[in-house]
Structures are given as structure tokens and as C-alpha cells.
Design a protein around this motif. Structure first.
Motif, PDB file in Angstrom:
ATOM      1  N   ALA A 508      -8.654  -0.928  -2.763  1.00 20.64           N
ATOM      2  CA  ALA A 508      -8.076  -1.530  -3.964  1.00 20.64           C
ATOM      3  C   ALA A 508      -9.164  -2.144  -4.837  1.00 20.64           C
ATOM      4  N   ALA A 509     -10.131  -2.812  -4.205  1.00 17.24           N
ATOM      5  CA  ALA A 509     -11.209  -3.443  -4.967  1.00 17.24           C
ATOM      6  C   ALA A 509     -12.108  -2.396  -5.625  1.00 17.24           C
ATOM      7  N   MET A 510     -12.384  -1.310  -4.919  1.00 19.97           N
ATOM      8  CA  MET A 510     -13.236  -0.261  -5.486  1.00 19.97           C
ATOM      9  C   MET A 510     -12.521   0.496  -6.604  1.00 19.97           C
ATOM     10  N   LEU A 511     -11.224   0.694  -6.459  1.00 19.43           N
ATOM     11  CA  LEU A 511     -10.470   1.352  -7.528  1.00 19.43           C
ATOM     12  C   LEU A 511     -10.506   0.516  -8.809  1.00 19.43           C
ATOM     13  N   ALA A 512     -10.563  -0.797  -8.665  1.00 14.07           N
ATOM     14  CA  ALA A 512     -10.562  -1.689  -9.824  1.00 14.07           C
ATOM     15  C   ALA A 512     -11.837  -1.565 -10.651  1.00 14.07           C
TER      16      ALA A 512
END
Length: 645
Positions: A508-512
Motif C-alpha cells: 500500500a505504501a509503495m503504491l502511494a
């Protein structure tokens, strides 16, 4: 120490070296600037023609000026290279042979770090590449039985001392590693270069430390200067996001290149014009824009980086790098406990150092800055062994932990997976682009220090083969940093703090921080592989992760000059700066066959050129023949397309 043999000819030095070593030569040479080019060329010329004396050369980062290229690239590069490097720059003969896969069978060159992308197509270089952490190289040199080390040095005015200057990184450690194996101390050969800045402290040795000292006659070629590259919108966004992680009173390590330049510009702006700095952060949507901790630096930073580069010069000049350390555990503990005495502070000011490095490399301006330092300023810069800079386990761990408080280690990578692994040095087919160098060292140290962080910086996308591709991917066939060491990733779209997070939270953090065009595909892959729940949603601001939105956010600062193309100075003339931008646009526009056809068609029907200076610089003001007329038209189109801020 015994007196060295003093010679004035590199050929005489080769004669003496060969007479002192029986059998195969196992020669170590520093990476980067510290290579004695003329001595190495004389040695290679001698050995190339004599198969009875096998040569094994162990080194890294064999710097070679840019070649001629073709077409517009050649028109730009040839005059620039002549001016910047000089016609008399001694290109390394073994590098030219490597590029042609033409090393003779009795010569091997083994490097642990390659000039980025320069030897991708050399089978000999790829086959003899050694994948090593920087701090493991000395051990490997001991295992290989190095029997000679050749190095470029500076010499004191009275001739009694020599300075390893630009490369204290491996020489001492390599000698220790060889001797520890019960082998003879390597024959040490120094080539004196009057152009090399003098640095004292641990870098200085008595002349007798070397066995042979050669002072070739002048004129002396220029030191290899890395041309400074322009900083684009994505680079600036990454640099400003990264700067928010840096704490006053902390420790700083940075790599090299446009991303590091952007970070250093952001840190300098934070200190010298804090309102402007916060305005840029707000434009980028950074949640740290209002953070009270991001005020100008009071204590300042301590620089501890394997490489001293252009950015550190700017940070010293602007007063950001100023926190001093000394090699005294008691004093550093009192500083940490906020109970240092007046005498302690006086000693810090008198003896302390605020910048430690294992090697330096940069532009001619950096070298001139080092030459022009006052005695007190020079004393504050300490050149160290790489084992002392890149790790904690060299025997002074307690001291180094006290010195390296709130450390922030900033390095770059080419790609990252959404599960937190980094690709920094090689491609999935095994071809090596550069090398591991010290990256793993700093990632590991960030996990070993309780208040440290490792941040890997990457651009969210790249253009390849006429297509835009994401640099944040689901998986890749090679990794440099494994995902269990994931910490912080920074793209132009923000910061992903993934240390200690579950796979779901890491994704989720990398997608952001992924470009909007690639988020849904990556999310779908994660869901299909059971790593995300089917109802997982993208972050609210994810749709703004586009180059267009970024360009719009920073356009005012680009126009005002707050975010200049070359924040740390430029090696290009104003005309060349325009040409760099235009040629970059043209390369991207013609990367695919369709793009090339469209661009040629546009150029053929476009208006006449306006930028006569640029056309004259490229020798196209009065083109002759069809090919030159087409080049002139293409260049004119590119100049118009990039004429704005």
C-alpha cells in the motif's frame, strides 16, 4: 621507514616494479580519481607485449571521458570533452581494450564497481566483475594475493610527506589484509600529481610509506571532472521529500548524481531561506511542510559518507555541515548527554571534524574548493578508511554510534518492488550496470543504529524503447537490497516508510508513490497473488501522481529560479545548457520508430531556427547536404520545444 626510490619517469618506475616482483603481477589500483593513469598505461603497454608476465589488475570505477557518439550527440560531445577534459587527458588503455573485448589472454581486469552503463556490452568486463560490498574488497584483495598497489598522490611542499588525498578508502585496509595472510607487504608505487589537492590527517603519510615515488614531467593533465547534470522536476521533488527526513544535529550520507544535487539544494534552502523551502514542500503536498522541526539548522549536520562530492561542498559553504566530532568516547558521550563542558566545546572547535569521507570525486569546482580551503577548514575534513566510514564494526563501534546519531543514509536505486526489494546495480539477465559499492553497508548500518534510517531514492518511471515504464514493479529477476531490509523509499510522489511493515502495508505504501498509470495493474497483481484484500483501495491522493501535476506544482519555482536547472553549478556554457535540454527532448521524442517518424515530419515542416548561437555551437548554422539539413531542422524543433522554463 626506508627512503623510497625517487624517479621522474613512469617507464623507469615500471622497470623497477617488474624487477621487484617475480612471476605474475597482482596489482591493486584505487577507484576513481586515485588511479595513476600514466603509470598504469605504461605498465599495460609493457605487459601487453610480454605474455611471460601475466597481469591481474584489481580496481573499480575506471573513469573514461565520453566518446564521440554519432550525429548530434557527437557534435555536442566532442567540443565539450576537448574543453572539459583537455586533449591531453590520458585515457586508460585497458579500458579501451575492455570496450573492444581486446584484452590479451594473459591480462585480466577485475572491477567491483563499473562506470555506470559504460561496460554493459563488454564480455571481458562482465565476466570479471566481482560483486562485493565496498568493505569486503580489502579482504578479497588479500585472498587474491595482491603484490603491488599503485596510486596517485599529492606531495607536501617540502617533499617529506605524501597524501593519499582522494583515495584513503582501501589502501591501508588492503595492506593489512595482505600482511594478515602472511604474505609480503605489497610493493607500493606512488605517482605524484601536483593537480591533486593536499589533505592531511589520516590521508598523509611519510614519503617512505611508499617503495617507489615517481614524479612524471609536466604538463599535467586535468583531474577527471564529472560533468554536473541538470536537475528536473522529478529529481527536485525527490530531493525535497528526502530533505524532510533529516534532523538537525544528525548525520548525513549521500550518493552522487542529480538526485543528490536536488537533496543538497533542498537542505541548503531549508537553512538559508526556510520560507521558500516550506513553500516548495506545500506545493508538493508534503505533510511535513508545517513541521516545526524543519527549521534552519542550529547544531548542523555531521557528514559521514564514503564519497565526498559537490553536494557536501555546498552544505559546508552554507553552514549546514558544521557539527563536529572527535575520536574521544568520553567527550562524545558528554555531548550526547548534553553535559559537555566549556573545555569540551573548545576542543570540538579546535580539533573536531565535520566531514569524513573515504574518497572524493566531482567537478573541477570541487577540486578547486579543496585546494583553496584555509588551514582550519581543511583540518575539519577527515579522509578515512572505508572500513571506518561504511560500517560500525572496525573496533570503534561505541565511538561511532555516539558520533553518528540520527543518521540518514541516502542512496539511489534503479527500481524497487512493491514488496520492498531494491534493484540498484544490475539487470535481470545478470549484466552489471554499476556495482553494489557501499549501498548494502549503509542499509545495514541504518538497521544497526537505533535512530538511523536508510532511504533509497528512485524516479517513479523511465522511458525505454519509446515506452514509459514503471520503476516500481511487482517482481524483478535481480535484487541488490533484499526486501527484509526494506526501510524508506522516496519517489517524486512522496515517501514510503516500509520498515518493519507487513507485506500488505508495504504494498500500500509503495503504491502511494507509484505513477498513477501503473497503480491499478500493480494493485491487481498483488490481489491476484493474495497479498492484498480485494477491497483494498488506493490512497486518496494517488490520482495526482502524474508528471503533468508535478510540472504544474513546480512551474512557478522553475520560472523564479528557486529551482534552477543546475543548483550546484554547471560545467556547460549557457548555450550548451540549452542544447542539453533540447537533445534530451529529442532523444525521448525519437525513442520509438513511430516517434522518430512523427518528429522528423514535424521538423521538416517547422519554421526556421531562431537560436542561431546553438546552431553555430553544433556546426549547423549553414548545413550542407541532406543529412546536415535534417539534423539542423531536428535540433531547431527541439530547441523550440524546450525554450520555456
Amino acid at each position: 621507514m626506508s627512503q623510497p626510490a625517487h624517479l621522474d619517469s613512469v617507464d623507469a618506475a615500471v622497470d623497477l616494479l617488474l624487477s621487484r616482483i617475480d612471476g605474475p603481477l597482482h596489482v591493486g589500483a584505487p577507484l576513481g580519481l586515485g588511479k595513476p593513469h600514466r603509470l598504469l598505461n605504461a605498465l599495460y603497454a609493457r605487459i601487453e607485449a610480454d605474455a611471460s608476465r601475466p597481469l591481474h589488475l584489481y580496481t573499480a570505477l575506471s573513469l573514461d571521458p565520453p566518446g564521440g557518439g554519432k550525429g548530434l550527440e557527437a557534435r555536442f560531445l566532442k567540443p565539450f570533452a576537448q574543453r572539459h577534459f583537455g586533449d591531453d587527458f590520458p585515457r586508460l588503455a585497458y579500458v579501451q581494450a575492455l570496450k573492444r573485448d581486446a584484452l590479451p589472454k594473459h591480462v585480466e581486469v577485475e572491477e567491483f564497481y563499473l562506470q555506470s552503463g559504460a561496460l554493459l556490452h563488454s564480455k571481458q568486463a562482465q565476466q570479471r566483475y566481482a560483486s562485493l560490498n565496498y568493505t569486503h574488497v580489502a579482504r578479497a584483495l588479500g585472498d587474491r594475493g595482491v603484490n603491488a598497489i599503485v596510486q596517485k598522490v599529492a606531495r607536501s611542499a617540502d617533499g617529506t610527506h605524501l597524501s593519499l588525498s582522494c583515495n584513503t578508502d582501501l589502501t591501508f585496509d588492503a595492506i593489512d589484509a595482505v600482511v594478515a595472510r602472511g604474505l609480503p607487504r605489497p610493493v607500493l608505487v606512488a605517482e605524484v600529481d601536483p593537480e591533486l589537492p593536499w589533505l592531511g590527517g589520516d590521508a598523509a603519510v611519510e614519503a617512505g610509506f611508499f617503495d617507489i615515488v615517481v614524479v612524471p614531467p609536466g604538463p599535467y593533465p586535468r583531474l577527471f571532472g564529472l560533468p554536473r547534470q541538470p536537475v528536473n522536476d522529478a529529481d527536485y521533488a525527490i530531493g525535497f521529500h528526502a530533505s524532510t527526513l533529516v534532523r538537525d544535529g544528525g548525520t548525513l550520507q549521500i550518493g552522487i548524481g542529480a538526485l543528490a544535487d536536488a537533496l543538497c539544494h533542498a537542505l541548503a534552502l531549508r537553512h538559508t531561506d526556510n520560507d521558500a523551502y516550506r513553500t516548495v514542500l506545500r506545493a508538493l503536498g508534503s505533510p511535513a511542510a508545517a513541521d516545526a522541526a524543519l527549521s534552519p539548522f542550529t547544531q548542523g549536520l555531521y557528514g559521514c559518507s564514503e564519497m565526498i562530492n559537490e553536494g557536501f561542498r555546498r552544505l559546508v559553504e552554507t553552514g549546514v555541515i558544521k557539527r563536529r566530532v572527535v575520536d574521544d568516547i568520553g567527550l562524545m558521550q558528554r555531548v550526547a548527554d548534553d553535559c559537555a563542558t566549556a573545555d569540551d566545546h573548545a576542543r570540538l572547535l579546535r580539533e573536531g571534524e565535520y566531514l569524513h569521507g573515504a574518497f572524493y570525486l566531482g567537478s573541477p569546482d570541487l577540486y578547486q574548493w579543496l585546494r583553496d580551503l584555509s588551514v582550519d577548514e581543511r583540518r575539519a575534513i577527515g579522509m578515512k578508511r572505508v572500513s571506518a566510514v561504511n560500517e560500525l564494526y572496525g573496533g570503534n563501534e561505541t565511538l561511532e554510534r555516539l558520533q553518528r546519531r540520527d543518521a540518514r543514509f541516502f542512496n539511489t536505486c534503479m527500481m524497487a518492488t512493491v514488496l520492498g526489494a531494491a534493484v540498484s546495480d544490475a539487470l535481470s539477465d545478470g549484466h552489471v550496470v554499476s556495482g553494489v559499492g557501499g549501498q548494502y553497508n549503509f542499509v545495514a548500518m541504518a538497521h544497526a543504529l537505533p535512530d538511523a534510517r536508510s532511504a533509497l531514492l528512485l524516479r517513479a518511471t523511465r522511458d525505454a524503447g519509446g515506452r514509459t515504464r514503471s520503476n516500481i514493479v511487482w517482481n524483478y529477476g535481480h535484487t541488490t537490497i533484499p526486501r527484509h531490509l526494506r526501510d524508506v523509499y522516496i519517489s517524486e510522489y512522496g515517501i514510503a516508510d516500509v520498515r518493519g511493515r507487513s507485506d500488505e502495508d508495504c504494498i500500500a505504501a509503495m503504491l502511494a508513490i507509484t505513477d498513477t498509470r501503473f497503480q491499478h495493474e500493480l494493485q491487481a497483481t498483488a490481489i491476484a497473488n493474495g497479498k492484498l484484500r480485494r477491497d483494498a483501495a488506493l490512497p486518496a491522493r494517488a490520482h495526482r501522481n502524474t508528471p503533468g501535476h508535478l510540472r504544474e506544482s513546480l512551474s512557478a519555482f522553475r520560472r523564479s529560479g528557486a529551482l534552477p536547472d543546475y543548483p550546484l553549478g554547471s560545467d556547460f556554457t549557457p548555450v550548451e545548457q540549452r542544447l542539453v535540454k533540447a537533445l534530451g527532448w529529442l532523444k525521448a521524442a525519437t525513442a520509438s520508430r513511430g516517434g522518430k517518424l512523427r518528429t522528423v515530419l514535424r521538423a521538416s515542416v517547422s519554421a526556421a531556427a531562431q537560436d542561431r548561437e546553438s546552431l553555430q555551437r553544433m556546426g549547423l548554422l549553414a548545413p550542407r547536404g541532406l543529412a546536415e539539413r535534417l539534423e539542423a531542422r531536428l535540433l531547431a524543433l527541439a530547441l523550440r520545444e524546450t525554450s520555456g522554463p
